[in-house]
Design an enzyme around this catalytic site. Structure first.
Site, mmCIF file in Angstrom:
data_model
loop_
_atom_site.group_PDB
_atom_site.id
_atom_site.type_symbol
_atom_site.label_atom_id
_atom_site.label_comp_id
_atom_site.label_asym_id
_atom_site.label_seq_id
_atom_site.Cartn_x
_atom_site.Cartn_y
_atom_site.Cartn_z
ATOM 1 N N GLU A 38 0.291 -1.468 0.325
ATOM 2 C CA GLU A 38 -0.134 -0.032 0.363
ATOM 3 C C GLU A 38 0.864 1.649 0.113
ATOM 4 O O GLU A 38 0.623 2.523 0.285
ATOM 5 C CB GLU A 38 -1.092 -0.182 0.874
ATOM 6 C CG GLU A 38 -1.346 -0.820 1.180
ATOM 7 C CD GLU A 38 -3.041 -0.941 2.291
ATOM 8 O OE1 GLU A 38 -4.330 -0.594 2.147
ATOM 9 O OE2 GLU A 38 -2.339 -1.668 3.221
ATOM 10 N N ASP A 56 -5.014 2.961 -0.951
ATOM 11 C CA ASP A 56 -3.930 3.281 -0.015
ATOM 12 C C ASP A 56 -2.481 3.596 -1.083
ATOM 13 O O ASP A 56 -1.877 5.256 -1.187
ATOM 14 C CB ASP A 56 -2.923 2.927 1.187
ATOM 15 C CG ASP A 56 -4.284 3.422 1.901
ATOM 16 O OD1 ASP A 56 -4.513 4.551 2.329
ATOM 17 O OD2 ASP A 56 -4.670 1.736 2.903
ATOM 18 N N CYS A 112 -6.843 -5.823 -4.112
ATOM 19 C CA CYS A 112 -7.957 -6.235 -3.053
ATOM 20 C C CYS A 112 -8.488 -4.624 -2.835
ATOM 21 O O CYS A 112 -9.334 -4.428 -2.412
ATOM 22 C CB CYS A 112 -7.571 -6.864 -1.705
ATOM 23 S SG CYS A 112 -6.526 -6.241 -0.809
HETATM 24 C C1 PEP Z 1 -6.340 -0.344 -0.009
HETATM 25 O O1 PEP Z 1 -5.918 0.124 0.613
HETATM 26 O O2 PEP Z 1 -6.244 -0.387 -1.066
HETATM 27 C C2 PEP Z 1 -7.155 -1.338 1.042
HETATM 28 C C3 PEP Z 1 -7.687 -2.299 0.389
HETATM 29 O O3 PEP Z 1 -7.543 -0.956 2.252
HETATM 30 P P1 PEP Z 1 -8.399 0.022 2.844
HETATM 31 O O4 PEP Z 1 -9.263 0.404 1.833
HETATM 32 O O5 PEP Z 1 -9.436 -0.558 3.794
HETATM 33 O O6 PEP Z 1 -7.685 1.777 3.533
HETATM 34 MG MG MG Z 2 -5.352 0.245 2.839
#
Ligand code: PEP
Ligand code: MG
Length: 544
Positions: free
Chosen positions: A430, A454, A501
């Site tokens: 991230e 992120d 994800c």
């Molecule tokens: C992301 O940062 O892409 C992620 C899947 O985590 P979150 O959106 O929960 O920060």
């Molecule tokens: Mg994230």
């Protein structure tokens, strides 16, 4: 009829009454607690936070309205320290074993009543101050609202919603979300997508000025259109759209049970993102091959105190059992930034997205991580578990994770608690730093999962929460694609696998590129699984 346009962040349509969500309306619930000491600690921290705020306001008022006008904040500061007030709050917490919010609100009611029944005008006026102070304290506790604010299925209209506010609503009763502010990459927008609830954001301030509680609204979450008190023609149109969506869904249902395989034979995994055990039904209905991201922090957000090992174990076991042997990737706690729970007592930060969040918090307070890991490993024998860690930046963090996992396993051995020997360990990519040292990190872990939300935020130096810079937030930026490709090559070299994800996983315009990069798994909202399968089955990867 009035029409408003915003950004549709989750498709589908909804027709229903408006509920105007105002943050100022504090609805205090009486909640039984087991640990009164912790509640008192929360109260003390809220007091400190409130006093700091009052001092700041006092300084500002001093400049803007002079000493006499600013004096009231000095009085508030003194009242905050009033021994009778404090003793009453503590007594209610300890004797009734209840939450601090409730104890503060009851104390404030009593004190306000006492002041308003006095003859002295000056003292009478103090009643409003007590209420003001108690509201400040309750807000500082960051856990003010109950989850039972919706009496009937409704469309929530708000200026903006934090993730914890969003999850506190009764999901069964939300027909749609409309916010006047907010950005497409905020967790609230992601939550709406995961809940598969039509949502339109960034509608502009005039919307809330023109809508009253109970007004009939029609929402088109794809077009980003909202109609206030729609005429019958519009209602018919919206319903027709709903039917069309239904037809598309029916067509997609034919893909249930089919493989995720490209025209030239490359197979990939399509998994689902979930927030908690309440999403399992949607995952099973979606025909997902597994769970690619269980945002475990939602187990912590909807609470007044830390979920214990047993409670967590039950939640993880439930998902693993329900998925009956299909892979379940659970992400360890990613609290901080926009996801906050008062009982963590996190300091305010100037740049929370760059602050103590995710793995950083867990490494600073390893007892929290260890409790979670114990619960995860104990549940591991009920299915096929993968554990992944968010916000990794440094190589030493990867090494520390491995060390902590080893410690937790030997504690479980010592306690005679069995666990699976096949738990896969992975990290989220991230931060650009993690992608750039992915060759080294790949040697430590079984898999990577790209958090594109992120990764985009940190690569582009664009706050994912800030709607004013959306034109600069280009998730298709070549730099981001390079970092993803680099990570894929690194983990493949070490024999591991890589998934995505973040929200880009469901962006069908990128599916071909991702497959060409060698991405092995895409994890999306349950409602997007079959659309993605359809896309994969129409895609040709070629030889690269
Ligand atoms: C992301 O940062 O892409 C992620 C899947 O985590 P979150 O959106 O929960 O920060
Ligand atoms: Mg994230």
């Amino acid at each position: 009829m009035l029409k408003f346009i915003g950004k549709g962040v989750c498709g589908g349509t909804a027709i229903g009454p408006a509920v105007i969500y105002k943050k100022e309306e504090l609805k205090i619930k009486r909640i039984a607690v087991k640990d009164s000491e912790n509640e008192i600690l929360r109260f003390e921290k809220a007091k400190k936070k409130s006093a700091d705020m009052l001092r700041e306001i006092y300084e500002k008022a001093l400049i803007e309205v002079g000493e006499t006008g600013a004096e009231i904040f000095q009085i508030h500061l003194m009242m905050l320290d009033d021994e009778d007030f404090n003793a009453s709050v503590r007594r209610i917490i300890v004797h009734q074993m209840v939450n601090a919010e409730y104890a503060i609100s009851v104390t404030a009611e009593n004190f306000a009543h006492m002041f308003s029944s006095m003859d002295d005008h000056y003292m009478k006026a103090r009643a409003i101050d007590v209420k003001d102070i108690s509201e400040r304290l309750i807000l500082a506790l960051d856990k003010a609202r109950g989850s039972d604010t919706l009496e009937r299925p409704s469309i929530i209209c708000a200026r903006d919603l934090t993730p914890s506010e969003t999850v506190l609503f009764d999901k069964e009763k939300i027909l749609g979300f409309i916010t006047t502010h907010g950005s497409a990459n905020s967790h609230t927008a992601i939550l709406a997508r995961n809940m598969n609830i039509p949502a339109v954001i960034g509608v502009g301030d005039s919307f809330l000025l023109n809508v009253k509680e109970g007004d009939l609204l029609a929402v088109d979450g794809r077009a980003g259109e909202i109609f206030v008190e729609p005429d019958s023609e519009t209602v018919i149109k919206i319903r027709e759209k709903e039917n069309e969506n239904q037809e598309k869904k029916e067509l997609l249902k034919k893909l249930r049970g089919k493989e995720n395989i490209t025209l030239d034979g490359k197979k990939i995994n399509i998994f689902a993102n979930i927030q908690g055990t309440e999403d399992i039904g949607a995952v099973l209905a979606s025909d997902a091959g597994g769970v690619g991201l269980f945002r475990s922090e939602f187990l912590y957000l909807d609470k007044d105190t830390f979920p214990g090992e047993d409670e967590q174990f039950e939640a993880y076991k439930k998902v693993l059992v329900a998925m009956s042997g299909k892979k379940v990737i659970i992400r360890t706690l990613d609290i901080g930034a926009d996801k906050k729970a008062g009982y963590f007592s996190l300091d305010d930060e100037e740049n929370p997205a760059l602050g103590l969040r995710g793995l950083r918090l867990c490494l600073k307070r390893p007892e929290i991580l260890k409790t979670q890991l114990r619960a995860l490993f104990s549940a591991s024998k009920f299915g096929s578990l993968g554990i992944m860690f968010p916000m990794v930046t440094n190589f030493w963090e990867g090494e520390r994770i491995i060390e902590i996992v080893r410690e937790v396993k030997s504690e479980l051995d010592r306690d005679g608690i069995p666990y699976s020997g096949d738990v896969e360990l992975g990290i989220m990519i991230e931060t650009p730093a993690a992608a750039l040292i992915s060759d080294k990190l790949a040697a430590l872990f079984d898999f990577f999962s790209i958090g594109t939300n992120d990764l985009s935020q940190y690569t582009l130096a664009c706050d994912r929460q800030n709607p004013n810079i959306e034109e600069f937030f280009d998730p298709y930026h070549e730099g981001i694609m390079k970092l993803i490709k680099m990570s894929a090559d690194s983990i493949h070299k070490e024999g591991g696998w890589i998934g995505i994800c973040g929200e880009l996983a469901g962006d069908l315009t990128l599916t071909e590129s991702f497959l060409k990069m060698g991405i092995d798994e895409l994890s999306v909202s349950p409602s997007e699984i079959l659309k993605l399968r359809d896309k994969v089955r129409k895609t040709k990867v070629g030889d690269n």
